[in-house]
Write a protein that holds these residues in place. Structure first.
Motif, PDB file in Angstrom:
ATOM      1  N   MET A 299     -12.716 -31.502  10.103  1.00  0.00           N
ATOM      2  CA  MET A 299     -13.118 -31.731  11.496  1.00  0.00           C
ATOM      3  C   MET A 299     -14.629 -31.577  11.616  1.00  0.00           C
ATOM      4  SD  MET A 299     -11.626 -29.870  14.891  1.00  0.00           S
ATOM      5  CE  MET A 299     -12.172 -30.365  16.528  1.00  0.00           C
ATOM      6  N   GLY A 300     -15.401 -32.507  11.078  1.00  0.00           N
ATOM      7  CA  GLY A 300     -16.845 -32.449  11.147  1.00  0.00           C
ATOM      8  C   GLY A 300     -17.440 -31.619  10.032  1.00  0.00           C
ATOM      9  N   ARG A 301     -18.745 -31.263  10.182  1.00  0.00           N
ATOM     10  CA  ARG A 301     -19.495 -30.556   9.157  1.00  0.00           C
ATOM     11  C   ARG A 301     -19.948 -29.207   9.697  1.00  0.00           C
ATOM     12  NH1 ARG A 301     -21.455 -35.606   9.722  1.00  0.00           N
ATOM     13  NH2 ARG A 301     -23.468 -34.967  10.557  1.00  0.00           N
ATOM     14  N   VAL A 302     -20.184 -28.258   8.784  1.00  0.00           N
ATOM     15  CA  VAL A 302     -20.541 -26.896   9.173  1.00  0.00           C
ATOM     16  C   VAL A 302     -21.661 -26.401   8.272  1.00  0.00           C
ATOM     17  CG1 VAL A 302     -19.734 -24.528   9.489  1.00  0.00           C
ATOM     18  CG2 VAL A 302     -18.171 -26.425   9.917  1.00  0.00           C
ATOM     19  N   SER A 303     -22.656 -25.712   8.848  1.00  0.00           N
ATOM     20  CA  SER A 303     -23.664 -25.000   8.071  1.00  0.00           C
ATOM     21  C   SER A 303     -23.960 -23.694   8.797  1.00  0.00           C
ATOM     22  CB  SER A 303     -24.951 -25.821   7.920  1.00  0.00           C
ATOM     23  OG  SER A 303     -25.537 -26.089   9.170  1.00  0.00           O
ATOM     24  N   THR A 304     -24.281 -22.641   8.029  1.00  0.00           N
ATOM     25  CA  THR A 304     -24.428 -21.308   8.605  1.00  0.00           C
ATOM     26  C   THR A 304     -25.727 -20.670   8.149  1.00  0.00           C
ATOM     27  OG1 THR A 304     -22.032 -20.998   8.635  1.00  0.00           O
ATOM     28  CG2 THR A 304     -23.371 -19.021   8.805  1.00  0.00           C
ATOM     29  N   THR A 305     -26.404 -19.974   9.072  1.00  0.00           N
ATOM     30  CA  THR A 305     -27.545 -19.142   8.747  1.00  0.00           C
ATOM     31  C   THR A 305     -27.322 -17.769   9.371  1.00  0.00           C
ATOM     32  OG1 THR A 305     -28.752 -19.858  10.727  1.00  0.00           O
ATOM     33  CG2 THR A 305     -29.146 -21.092   8.702  1.00  0.00           C
ATOM     34  N   THR A 306     -27.920 -16.750   8.789  1.00  0.00           N
ATOM     35  CA  THR A 306     -27.796 -15.399   9.324  1.00  0.00           C
ATOM     36  C   THR A 306     -29.171 -14.913   9.739  1.00  0.00           C
ATOM     37  OG1 THR A 306     -25.896 -14.936   7.900  1.00  0.00           O
ATOM     38  CG2 THR A 306     -27.027 -13.054   8.873  1.00  0.00           C
ATOM     39  N   THR A 307     -29.283 -14.421  10.978  1.00  0.00           N
ATOM     40  CA  THR A 307     -30.546 -13.910  11.498  1.00  0.00           C
ATOM     41  C   THR A 307     -30.383 -12.435  11.833  1.00  0.00           C
ATOM     42  OG1 THR A 307     -30.082 -14.318  13.844  1.00  0.00           O
ATOM     43  CG2 THR A 307     -30.881 -16.190  12.553  1.00  0.00           C
TER      44      THR A 307
ATOM     45  N   ASP B 220     -20.340 -38.087  16.559  1.00  0.00           N
ATOM     46  CA  ASP B 220     -20.705 -36.735  16.151  1.00  0.00           C
ATOM     47  C   ASP B 220     -21.210 -35.928  17.342  1.00  0.00           C
ATOM     48  OD1 ASP B 220     -20.047 -37.335  13.569  1.00  0.00           O
ATOM     49  OD2 ASP B 220     -22.108 -37.416  12.816  1.00  0.00           O
ATOM     50  N   LEU B 221     -20.755 -34.691  17.423  1.00  0.00           N
ATOM     51  CA  LEU B 221     -21.157 -33.788  18.503  1.00  0.00           C
ATOM     52  C   LEU B 221     -21.553 -32.464  17.868  1.00  0.00           C
ATOM     53  CD1 LEU B 221     -21.425 -32.902  21.468  1.00  0.00           C
ATOM     54  CD2 LEU B 221     -18.969 -32.375  21.439  1.00  0.00           C
ATOM     55  N   ARG B 222     -22.814 -32.068  18.060  1.00  0.00           N
ATOM     56  CA  ARG B 222     -23.312 -30.826  17.468  1.00  0.00           C
ATOM     57  C   ARG B 222     -23.076 -29.666  18.428  1.00  0.00           C
ATOM     58  NH1 ARG B 222     -28.963 -28.592  15.876  1.00  0.00           N
ATOM     59  NH2 ARG B 222     -29.739 -29.961  17.496  1.00  0.00           N
ATOM     60  N   VAL B 223     -22.505 -28.597  17.907  1.00  0.00           N
ATOM     61  CA  VAL B 223     -22.295 -27.363  18.656  1.00  0.00           C
ATOM     62  C   VAL B 223     -22.830 -26.216  17.807  1.00  0.00           C
ATOM     63  CG1 VAL B 223     -20.619 -25.812  19.725  1.00  0.00           C
ATOM     64  CG2 VAL B 223     -20.252 -28.289  19.822  1.00  0.00           C
ATOM     65  N   ARG B 224     -23.712 -25.418  18.375  1.00  0.00           N
ATOM     66  CA  ARG B 224     -24.290 -24.275  17.668  1.00  0.00           C
ATOM     67  C   ARG B 224     -23.588 -23.007  18.159  1.00  0.00           C
ATOM     68  NH1 ARG B 224     -30.654 -23.768  17.909  1.00  0.00           N
ATOM     69  NH2 ARG B 224     -30.444 -25.576  16.539  1.00  0.00           N
ATOM     70  N   VAL B 225     -22.966 -22.280  17.233  1.00  0.00           N
ATOM     71  CA  VAL B 225     -22.191 -21.093  17.580  1.00  0.00           C
ATOM     72  C   VAL B 225     -22.966 -19.838  17.190  1.00  0.00           C
ATOM     73  CG1 VAL B 225     -20.047 -19.810  17.195  1.00  0.00           C
ATOM     74  CG2 VAL B 225     -20.009 -22.322  17.360  1.00  0.00           C
TER      75      VAL B 225
ATOM     76  N   THR C 273     -30.282 -11.192  14.612  1.00  0.00           N
ATOM     77  CA  THR C 273     -29.453 -11.032  15.813  1.00  0.00           C
ATOM     78  C   THR C 273     -28.019 -11.472  15.596  1.00  0.00           C
ATOM     79  OG1 THR C 273     -30.190 -13.202  16.605  1.00  0.00           O
ATOM     80  CG2 THR C 273     -31.410 -11.276  17.375  1.00  0.00           C
ATOM     81  N   GLY C 274     -27.677 -11.909  14.389  1.00  0.00           N
ATOM     82  CA  GLY C 274     -26.303 -12.320  14.129  1.00  0.00           C
ATOM     83  C   GLY C 274     -26.237 -13.677  13.465  1.00  0.00           C
ATOM     84  N   GLU C 275     -25.040 -14.055  13.102  1.00  0.00           N
ATOM     85  CA  GLU C 275     -24.819 -15.313  12.394  1.00  0.00           C
ATOM     86  C   GLU C 275     -24.850 -16.493  13.370  1.00  0.00           C
ATOM     87  OE1 GLU C 275     -21.938 -15.735   8.860  1.00  0.00           O
ATOM     88  OE2 GLU C 275     -20.844 -16.526  10.583  1.00  0.00           O
ATOM     89  N   VAL C 276     -25.545 -17.548  12.964  1.00  0.00           N
ATOM     90  CA  VAL C 276     -25.623 -18.781  13.756  1.00  0.00           C
ATOM     91  C   VAL C 276     -25.083 -19.920  12.906  1.00  0.00           C
ATOM     92  CG1 VAL C 276     -27.118 -20.380  14.984  1.00  0.00           C
ATOM     93  CG2 VAL C 276     -27.628 -17.928  15.030  1.00  0.00           C
ATOM     94  N   THR C 277     -24.098 -20.624  13.418  1.00  0.00           N
ATOM     95  CA  THR C 277     -23.425 -21.671  12.663  1.00  0.00           C
ATOM     96  C   THR C 277     -23.551 -23.003  13.392  1.00  0.00           C
ATOM     97  OG1 THR C 277     -21.807 -20.040  11.910  1.00  0.00           O
ATOM     98  CG2 THR C 277     -21.259 -22.352  11.574  1.00  0.00           C
ATOM     99  N   GLU C 278     -23.980 -24.016  12.643  1.00  0.00           N
ATOM    100  CA  GLU C 278     -24.086 -25.366  13.200  1.00  0.00           C
ATOM    101  C   GLU C 278     -22.809 -26.132  12.853  1.00  0.00           C
ATOM    102  OE1 GLU C 278     -26.705 -26.709  14.849  1.00  0.00           O
ATOM    103  OE2 GLU C 278     -28.260 -25.176  14.546  1.00  0.00           O
ATOM    104  N   HIS C 279     -22.109 -26.602  13.858  1.00  0.00           N
ATOM    105  CA  HIS C 279     -20.911 -27.412  13.678  1.00  0.00           C
ATOM    106  C   HIS C 279     -21.191 -28.830  14.159  1.00  0.00           C
ATOM    107  CE1 HIS C 279     -18.101 -23.895  13.138  1.00  0.00           C
ATOM    108  NE2 HIS C 279     -19.097 -23.293  13.781  1.00  0.00           N
TER     109      HIS C 279
END
Length: 320
Positions: free
Chosen positions: A1-9, A25-30, A11-17
């Protein structure tokens, strides 16, 4: 279901979906909560920008999300598609056919909410709220109305946004609450109170929203043939019964405040629990102004609304 990439800062983990959205394509940043912080709520959030500007890196998106994540709120920030840019100095030149128009961004916010509820993002089941600022507040309000109607009509079937909610998924079909920052939710601005009209008259050029600019912005969102009469485009003045509890935080010196104030009154008349705040001394878009003390105050209000047990009211009777 789409693509995922993750970075850790820090302040917490930020994941690009990148989701398979209803219009591509719809980008959602979690934004996950920071280490050591217990997640207590979820929020799907839409930035502002007149339906034609803005991105996930602007403070109204990134700062909001990081601040709330530090308080225990998992945030899914939506990079919805934008309308063509509008020339404020030459409104007629902006009236061109084609481009992204309603309901594209609306569909994408609805899709993102359903995805966030069904995905394992760390927020407690049933805790997801929906919110946005300015034009994003419009999208959140319209999506909340759409989710209410779909939940009443289909009982779990696939929506016309193309998001399948499996029977085994969590039962949350509608937002726990709605959070609207200085929203524009009426097709035409309601009349301003004398107090607001005096403040608007004193606004410098570029900070004001004259009726002709608001009309052109709304035309740009709907399409210049104004072919849509959908209540999901501008939910102000429509049937608002059965919507979730709503927090509205308006800017003080802001012509668009008349829309937020009128919408609060309409929600209350429809039997919806609503909390309305005017952030003293602020101008439109103050969540995009990190150095404004009103920005921090509003973020604290939103965090409390989402995290303090018992502060949010109850969703009452659905529409007949």
């Amino acid at each position: 279901m789409g693509r995922v990439s993750t970075t850790t800062t820090t302040t917490g983990e930020v994941t690009e979906h990148v989701l398979d959205g209803p219009h591509g394509d719809l980008r959602v940043r979690v934004y996950a909560v920071a280490d050591g912080v217990t997640p207590v709520a979820g929020l799907v959030w839409a930035h502002g920008g007149g339906f034609m500007h803005g991105d996930l890196d602007m403070p109204e998106a990134d700062l909001v999300a990081r601040t709330l994540a530090a308080q225990g709120v998992v945030v899914a920030s939506v990079d919805y598609r934008l309308c063509p840019p509008m020339d404020r100095e030459d409104l007629e030149a902006s009236a061109e056919p084609g481009g992204v128009r309603f309901p594209v961004a609306h569909d994408e916010v609805v899709h993102a909410f359903r995805w966030a509820v069904a995905a394992d993002l760390g927020a407690p089941a049933g805790s997801w709220s929906l919110g946005g600022a300015s034009a994003g507040g419009n999208l959140a309000a319209g999506a909340s109305l759409r989710l209410r109607d779909d939940a009443a009509a289909d009982g779990g079937a696939e929506s016309d946004a193309g998001t399948q909610v499996p029977p085994s998924a969590p039962a949350q079909r509608t937002p726990r609450s709605t959070v609207l920052a200085y929203p524009v939710v009426h097709d035409g601005l309601p009349a301003a109170s004398p107090e607001l009209a005096e403040k608007v008259a004193a606004l410098p050029e570029g900070r004001d929203f004259p009726p002709e600019v608001v009309r052109a912005m709304n035309d740009n969102y709907l399409g210049h043939d104004r072919g849509s009469e959908s209540p999901y485009a501008f939910p102000g003045g429509t049937d608002l019964r059965g919507l979730p509890p709503t927090l509205i935080v308006n800017s003080d010196h802001d012509a668009l405040r008349s829309s937020g104030e009128a919408y609060a009154a309409e929600l209350a008349a429809a039997g919806t629990d609503v909390s309305l705040v005017r952030e003293d001394g602020t101008f439109h878009g103050h969540l995009n102004q990190p150095d404004d003390p009103g920005c921090a105050r509003s973020l604290a209000r939103i965090a409390a609304w989402l995290t303090v047990d018992g502060l949010v009211g109850t969703a009452h009777e659905p529409p007949a």
